[in-house]
Design a protein around this motif. Structure first.
Motif, PDB file in Angstrom:
ATOM      1  N   SER A   1       3.022   9.781  -7.456  1.00  0.00           N
ATOM      2  CA  SER A   1       2.162   8.649  -7.764  1.00  0.00           C
ATOM      3  C   SER A   1       2.014   7.765  -6.542  1.00  0.00           C
ATOM      4  O   SER A   1       2.954   7.579  -5.767  1.00  0.00           O
ATOM      5  CB  SER A   1       2.740   7.828  -8.914  1.00  0.00           C
ATOM      6  OG  SER A   1       1.940   6.687  -9.160  1.00  0.00           O
ATOM      7  N   SER A   2       0.815   7.195  -6.397  1.00  0.00           N
ATOM      8  CA  SER A   2       0.539   6.242  -5.323  1.00  0.00           C
ATOM      9  C   SER A   2       0.553   4.799  -5.840  1.00  0.00           C
ATOM     10  O   SER A   2       0.219   3.889  -5.089  1.00  0.00           O
ATOM     11  CB  SER A   2      -0.825   6.551  -4.701  1.00  0.00           C
ATOM     12  OG  SER A   2      -1.840   6.413  -5.671  1.00  0.00           O
TER      13      SER A   2
ATOM     14  N   ASP B   1       0.817  -1.207   0.000  1.00  0.00           N
ATOM     15  CA  ASP B   1       0.000   0.000   0.000  1.00  0.00           C
ATOM     16  C   ASP B   1       0.851   1.257   0.000  1.00  0.00           C
ATOM     17  O   ASP B   1       1.922   1.305   0.619  1.00  0.00           O
ATOM     18  CB  ASP B   1      -0.900   0.034   1.245  1.00  0.00           C
ATOM     19  CG  ASP B   1      -1.996  -1.002   1.219  1.00  0.00           C
ATOM     20  OD1 ASP B   1      -2.434  -1.412   2.304  1.00  0.00           O
ATOM     21  OD2 ASP B   1      -2.410  -1.405   0.110  1.00  0.00           O
ATOM     22  N   PHE B   2       0.335   2.268  -0.648  1.00  0.00           N
ATOM     23  CA  PHE B   2       0.972   3.568  -0.688  1.00  0.00           C
ATOM     24  C   PHE B   2       0.881   4.245   0.676  1.00  0.00           C
ATOM     25  O   PHE B   2      -0.150   4.163   1.349  1.00  0.00           O
ATOM     26  CB  PHE B   2       0.299   4.436  -1.742  1.00  0.00           C
ATOM     27  CG  PHE B   2       0.723   5.874  -1.736  1.00  0.00           C
ATOM     28  CD1 PHE B   2      -0.118   6.862  -1.256  1.00  0.00           C
ATOM     29  CD2 PHE B   2       1.972   6.239  -2.210  1.00  0.00           C
ATOM     30  CE1 PHE B   2       0.260   8.183  -1.258  1.00  0.00           C
ATOM     31  CE2 PHE B   2       2.371   7.562  -2.215  1.00  0.00           C
ATOM     32  CZ  PHE B   2       1.505   8.538  -1.731  1.00  0.00           C
TER      33      PHE B   2
ATOM     34  N   GLY C   1      11.036  18.549  -2.746  1.00  0.00           N
ATOM     35  CA  GLY C   1      10.367  18.545  -1.449  1.00  0.00           C
ATOM     36  C   GLY C   1       9.231  19.538  -1.355  1.00  0.00           C
ATOM     37  O   GLY C   1       8.612  19.669  -0.304  1.00  0.00           O
ATOM     38  N   SER C   2       8.930  20.219  -2.446  1.00  0.00           N
ATOM     39  CA  SER C   2       7.899  21.253  -2.430  1.00  0.00           C
ATOM     40  C   SER C   2       6.492  20.695  -2.542  1.00  0.00           C
ATOM     41  O   SER C   2       5.518  21.406  -2.285  1.00  0.00           O
ATOM     42  CB  SER C   2       8.137  22.244  -3.565  1.00  0.00           C
ATOM     43  OG  SER C   2       8.034  21.591  -4.819  1.00  0.00           O
ATOM     44  N   ASN C   3       6.382  19.434  -2.926  1.00  0.00           N
ATOM     45  CA  ASN C   3       5.074  18.826  -3.106  1.00  0.00           C
ATOM     46  C   ASN C   3       5.069  17.433  -2.487  1.00  0.00           C
ATOM     47  O   ASN C   3       5.998  16.646  -2.707  1.00  0.00           O
ATOM     48  CB  ASN C   3       4.727  18.734  -4.599  1.00  0.00           C
ATOM     49  CG  ASN C   3       3.276  18.396  -4.830  1.00  0.00           C
ATOM     50  OD1 ASN C   3       2.432  18.587  -3.958  1.00  0.00           O
ATOM     51  ND2 ASN C   3       2.977  17.885  -6.008  1.00  0.00           N
ATOM     52  N   THR C   4       4.033  17.142  -1.717  1.00  0.00           N
ATOM     53  CA  THR C   4       3.915  15.837  -1.075  1.00  0.00           C
ATOM     54  C   THR C   4       2.512  15.272  -1.256  1.00  0.00           C
ATOM     55  O   THR C   4       1.559  16.013  -1.550  1.00  0.00           O
ATOM     56  CB  THR C   4       4.227  15.923   0.437  1.00  0.00           C
ATOM     57  OG1 THR C   4       3.357  16.876   1.041  1.00  0.00           O
ATOM     58  CG2 THR C   4       5.672  16.332   0.685  1.00  0.00           C
ATOM     59  N   LEU C   5       2.411  13.979  -1.067  1.00  0.00           N
ATOM     60  CA  LEU C   5       1.131  13.275  -1.204  1.00  0.00           C
ATOM     61  C   LEU C   5       1.081  12.212  -0.116  1.00  0.00           C
ATOM     62  O   LEU C   5       2.092  11.536   0.124  1.00  0.00           O
ATOM     63  CB  LEU C   5       1.039  12.628  -2.586  1.00  0.00           C
ATOM     64  CG  LEU C   5      -0.210  11.824  -2.912  1.00  0.00           C
ATOM     65  CD1 LEU C   5      -1.430  12.747  -3.008  1.00  0.00           C
ATOM     66  CD2 LEU C   5      -0.027  11.048  -4.208  1.00  0.00           C
ATOM     67  N   TYR C   6      -0.087  12.056   0.516  1.00  0.00           N
ATOM     68  CA  TYR C   6      -0.222  11.091   1.609  1.00  0.00           C
ATOM     69  C   TYR C   6      -1.463  10.230   1.430  1.00  0.00           C
ATOM     70  O   TYR C   6      -2.491  10.689   0.920  1.00  0.00           O
ATOM     71  CB  TYR C   6      -0.333  11.809   2.959  1.00  0.00           C
ATOM     72  CG  TYR C   6       0.901  12.559   3.377  1.00  0.00           C
ATOM     73  CD1 TYR C   6       1.044  13.911   3.094  1.00  0.00           C
ATOM     74  CD2 TYR C   6       1.934  11.911   4.038  1.00  0.00           C
ATOM     75  CE1 TYR C   6       2.182  14.605   3.460  1.00  0.00           C
ATOM     76  CE2 TYR C   6       3.083  12.593   4.421  1.00  0.00           C
ATOM     77  CZ  TYR C   6       3.201  13.941   4.126  1.00  0.00           C
ATOM     78  OH  TYR C   6       4.334  14.619   4.495  1.00  0.00           O
ATOM     79  N   ALA C   7      -1.364   9.000   1.904  1.00  0.00           N
ATOM     80  CA  ALA C   7      -2.549   8.164   2.014  1.00  0.00           C
ATOM     81  C   ALA C   7      -3.441   8.737   3.115  1.00  0.00           C
ATOM     82  O   ALA C   7      -2.939   9.286   4.103  1.00  0.00           O
ATOM     83  CB  ALA C   7      -2.151   6.739   2.361  1.00  0.00           C
ATOM     84  N   ASP C   8      -4.745   8.598   2.947  1.00  0.00           N
ATOM     85  CA  ASP C   8      -5.668   9.134   3.948  1.00  0.00           C
ATOM     86  C   ASP C   8      -5.410   8.545   5.335  1.00  0.00           C
ATOM     87  O   ASP C   8      -5.593   9.217   6.340  1.00  0.00           O
ATOM     88  CB  ASP C   8      -7.106   8.846   3.529  1.00  0.00           C
ATOM     89  CG  ASP C   8      -7.558   9.709   2.362  1.00  0.00           C
ATOM     90  OD1 ASP C   8      -8.576   9.364   1.737  1.00  0.00           O
ATOM     91  OD2 ASP C   8      -6.897  10.730   2.068  1.00  0.00           O
ATOM     92  N   SER C   9      -4.980   7.293   5.366  1.00  0.00           N
ATOM     93  CA  SER C   9      -4.798   6.603   6.638  1.00  0.00           C
ATOM     94  C   SER C   9      -3.656   7.166   7.480  1.00  0.00           C
ATOM     95  O   SER C   9      -3.599   6.912   8.685  1.00  0.00           O
ATOM     96  CB  SER C   9      -4.563   5.113   6.398  1.00  0.00           C
ATOM     97  OG  SER C   9      -3.409   4.928   5.589  1.00  0.00           O
ATOM     98  N   VAL C  10      -2.744   7.913   6.857  1.00  0.00           N
ATOM     99  CA  VAL C  10      -1.588   8.442   7.597  1.00  0.00           C
ATOM    100  C   VAL C  10      -1.554   9.964   7.617  1.00  0.00           C
ATOM    101  O   VAL C  10      -0.702  10.551   8.295  1.00  0.00           O
ATOM    102  CB  VAL C  10      -0.256   7.903   7.028  1.00  0.00           C
ATOM    103  CG1 VAL C  10      -0.277   6.381   6.957  1.00  0.00           C
ATOM    104  CG2 VAL C  10       0.046   8.507   5.664  1.00  0.00           C
TER     105      VAL C  10
END
Length: 125
Positions: free
Chosen positions: A106-107, A46-47, A55-64
């Motif tokens: 990308s996830s 899982d992503f 480092g200017s852009n990030t993406l997270y899974a909802d769970s974390v």
């Protein structure tokens, strides 16, 4: 050759914190987006989080989201995952990965070219 080496995993109580590190070598680290994924026994990979080259852009899974923070230091060829307020369901092997498209996050695991061997994180209740 390309190497991604994770470290920092271990056993922690629920509510605790850990910081994972992933040291990269064998490629131009600053040209790659980086991601963290996790895999629990019997489950798919899982992503968790991703970060672009600067480092200017990030993406997270909802769970974390709100508990984990991804960051990178291009001078040290290292990406980090700060994990706070850990829960038993965060227990998994955590992998870092490198994606050649340094801008687009990308996830999807299949969109990452290089992978580390993983580090175990176990959260006890």
């Amino acid at each position: 050759q390309v190497q991604l080496v994770e470290s920092g995993g271990g056993l922690v109580q629920s509510g605790g914190s850990l910081r994972l590190s992933c040291a990269a070598s064998g490629f131009t680290f600053s040209s790659y987006a980086m991601g963290w994924f996790r895999q629990a026994p019997g489950k798919e990979r899982d992503f968790v989080a991703a970060i672009n080259w600067s480092g200017s852009n990030t993406l997270y899974a909802d769970s974390v989201k709100g508990r984990f923070t991804i960051s990178r230091d291009n001078a040290k060829n290292t990406v980090y995952l700060q994990m706070n307020s850990l829960k038993p369901e965060d227990t998994a092997v955590y992998y870092c990965a490198a994606r050649m498209d340094r801008m687009l996050l990308s996830s999807i695991p299949g969109r990452y070219e290089y992978w580390g061997q993983g580090t175990q994180v176990t959260v006890s209740s």
